[in-house]
Design a protein around this motif. Structure first.
Motif, mmCIF file in Angstrom:
data_model
loop_
_atom_site.group_PDB
_atom_site.id
_atom_site.type_symbol
_atom_site.label_atom_id
_atom_site.label_comp_id
_atom_site.label_asym_id
_atom_site.label_seq_id
_atom_site.Cartn_x
_atom_site.Cartn_y
_atom_site.Cartn_z
ATOM 1 N N SER A 1 7.899 27.658 12.571
ATOM 2 C CA SER A 1 9.295 28.067 12.685
ATOM 3 C C SER A 1 9.450 29.095 13.808
ATOM 4 C CB SER A 1 9.786 28.670 11.370
ATOM 5 O OG SER A 1 9.153 29.923 11.140
ATOM 6 N N THR A 2 10.685 29.230 14.302
ATOM 7 C CA THR A 2 10.962 30.228 15.335
ATOM 8 C C THR A 2 10.650 31.633 14.827
ATOM 9 O OG1 THR A 2 12.699 28.818 16.251
ATOM 10 C CG2 THR A 2 12.746 31.152 16.849
ATOM 11 N N LEU B 1 11.624 18.698 14.375
ATOM 12 C CA LEU B 1 11.616 19.138 15.772
ATOM 13 C C LEU B 1 12.969 18.860 16.430
ATOM 14 C CD1 LEU B 1 8.075 17.819 16.802
ATOM 15 C CD2 LEU B 1 8.722 20.203 16.397
ATOM 16 N N GLU B 2 13.538 17.689 16.162
ATOM 17 C CA GLU B 2 14.807 17.332 16.791
ATOM 18 C C GLU B 2 15.958 18.192 16.282
ATOM 19 O OE1 GLU B 2 13.922 12.647 17.882
ATOM 20 O OE2 GLU B 2 15.161 13.125 16.129
ATOM 21 N N SER B 3 15.865 18.670 15.042
ATOM 22 C CA SER B 3 16.915 19.534 14.490
ATOM 23 C C SER B 3 16.736 20.994 14.878
ATOM 24 C CB SER B 3 16.945 19.424 12.966
ATOM 25 O OG SER B 3 15.766 19.981 12.399
ATOM 26 N N GLY B 4 15.565 21.337 15.425
ATOM 27 C CA GLY B 4 15.286 22.710 15.803
ATOM 28 C C GLY B 4 14.754 23.576 14.681
ATOM 29 N N VAL B 5 14.541 22.984 13.504
ATOM 30 C CA VAL B 5 13.994 23.745 12.385
ATOM 31 C C VAL B 5 12.566 24.196 12.695
ATOM 32 C CG1 VAL B 5 13.284 23.603 9.953
ATOM 33 C CG2 VAL B 5 15.470 22.628 10.684
ATOM 34 N N GLN C 1 9.256 24.168 15.821
ATOM 35 C CA GLN C 1 8.906 24.030 17.225
ATOM 36 C C GLN C 1 7.453 23.587 17.345
ATOM 37 O OE1 GLN C 1 9.763 27.411 19.757
ATOM 38 N NE2 GLN C 1 11.352 28.162 18.348
#
Length: 307
Positions: free
Chosen positions: A168-169, A251-255, A257
Motif C-alpha cells: 500500500s502507499t 493495482l489498476e484501482s490504486g489500492v 503499488q
C-alpha cells in the motif's frame, strides 16, 4: 449396446478403482456396475478384477484389456456424444476446475456469452486452488498453473504466470525505501503458502534484464490465497508476493503499488488442460476454443505480464 455399456463400466471402474465411485459417475447403482463387469468377464472367459471388501485391482488380463480398449472406447464415446448433441451443437455437462479467485475474476464473467453461443451445455464448474486429477476425477478441462502433465493430458498456454511484489502507499511512505532486491530484507513479508504442501516456497526474483536475486522478505504472515494476500497488503501490513492476475484489480484501482516494478517471479504459465483424444467432445472443444479466443480478444496475456 449391452457390451458397450459393460466396457464403459469396466473402464470407469478401472480408472477410479471402485465400483461405487464408477457407479456415481455413471448415475447407476454399484450393483449394476458390478453386474455389468461380471457379464463382461463371463463373456470373455477371464477375470478382469481382483475384488476384496476394501480394494478393486486389475488382474494382468484386466491391465492388458484396459490398454487395448480405453483409447478406442473414449473415441467412440466422444463420437456418440457429438452426434447426440442438440441440433448438431455442443451439448452436455461441462465439468471444469479452476482457481477460486482467478475463476471468479476472469472466467465467470465470460459465462453469459459462452451460454449464449452454446445453450445446450450445462456448466459444472469447480473452484479450487489445488491441482485435480483431470482424468481420474472426470473433469473435461482445468485452468491453472504449475500442473504436472500426466500421460493423456495436453496443455494450451493462455498466459505467463508471473508473481509481483505489492504494498500500500501508506506502507511504502512509512517504511524504508526499497530500491534494490537486497532492501527487502528490512521489510515484513506477506507470503503465499502452497495449498498442496502447506509450505512457503523460496522464491527467486527475475529482472527485466534477466538478472536474478533471492527474495529476502521477512515472513510476517502467510496466506494460501493471493486475493487474501492483497487484502492484507492493502491494510499496510507488509509487502505481498502475489500472482499477477489477482494483483491487477488492486493495482489498476490504486489500492496497491508495485514494489521493485522491474523485478518479478517467473512461475511458468497459466494454461488450459484437457484430455488428449483423437475426437475431442464437442463441449470440451467449444470451451477450449472459447477461452483461448477470449484471452486474445481481451488482451489478458498482456495484462497478466509483469514485464
Amino acid at each position: 449396446m449391452e457390451t458397450f455399456n459393460s466396457i464403459e463400466c469396466f473402464v470407469r471402474s478401472a480408472e477410479v478403482g471402485s465400483f461405487a465411485e464408477a457407479a456415481r459417475r455413471l448415475s447407476v447403482t454399484p450393483a449394476a456396475v458390478g453386474k455389468s463387469v461380471a457379464k463382461l468377464e463371463a463373456r470373455m472367459g477371464v477375470r478382469l478384477f481382483q475384488r476384496s471388501t476394501r480394494s478393486l485391482r486389475l488382474t494382468e488380463a484386466g491391465q492388458l484389456f484396459l490398454r487395448e480398449v480405453s483409447s478406442s472406447f473414449n473415441t467412440i464415446q466422444n463420437a456418440v456424444a457429438n452426434l447426440a448433441s442438440a441440433g448438431g451443437q455442443p451439448a452436455g455437462t461441462l465439468k471444469v476446475s479452476m482457481g477460486t479467485a482467478f475463476g471468479r475474476l476472469y472466467v465467470v464473467p465470460l459465462l453469459g456469452e459462452f451460454l449464449r453461443r452454446y445453450p445446450a451445455i450445462s456448466p459444472d464448474w469447480h473452484f479450487d486452488n489445488r491441482q485435480v486429477d483431470l482424468i481420474g476425477q472426470g473433469f473435461d478441462a482445468a485452468i491453472g498453473g504449475g500442473f504436472e502433465l500426466p500421460q493423456g493430458v495436453v496443455a494450451r498456454k493462455l498466459t505467463v504466470a508471473h508473481r509481483v511484489l505489492v504494498a500500500s502507499t501508506d506502507y511504502l511512505q512509512t517504511h524504508a525505501v526499497v530500491k534494490e532486491p537486497e532492501d527487502l530484507s528490512q521489510h515484513q513479508g506477506i507470503l503465499i503458502r502452497s495449498p498442496q504442501t502447506g509450505r512457503v516456497r523460496s522464491w527467486q526474483l527475475t529482472s527485466r534484464n534477466r538478472e536474478h536475486s533471492p527474495l529476502t522478505l521477512k515472513t510476517r504472515m502467510t496466506m494460501s490465497d493471493s486475493e487474501a494476500d492483497c487484502a492484507a497488503a492493502a491494510q499496510g501490513l507488509g509487502i505481498g508476493l502475489v500472482s499477477m492476475p489477482i494483483a491487477v484489480p488492486f493495482l489498476e484501482s490504486g489500492v496497491l503499488q508495485r514494489v521493485l516494478p522491474d523485478w518479478y517471479v517467473d512461475d511458468g504459465n497459466i494454461s488450459i488442460y484437457y484430455a488428449e483424444h483423437k475426437l475431442l467432445p464437442g463441449k470440451t472443444r467449444a470451451f477450449v476454443d472459447f477461452i483461448i479466443e477470449q484471452f486474445a480478444e481481451q488482451g489478458l496475456a498482456k495484462r497478466f505480464s509483469a514485464v
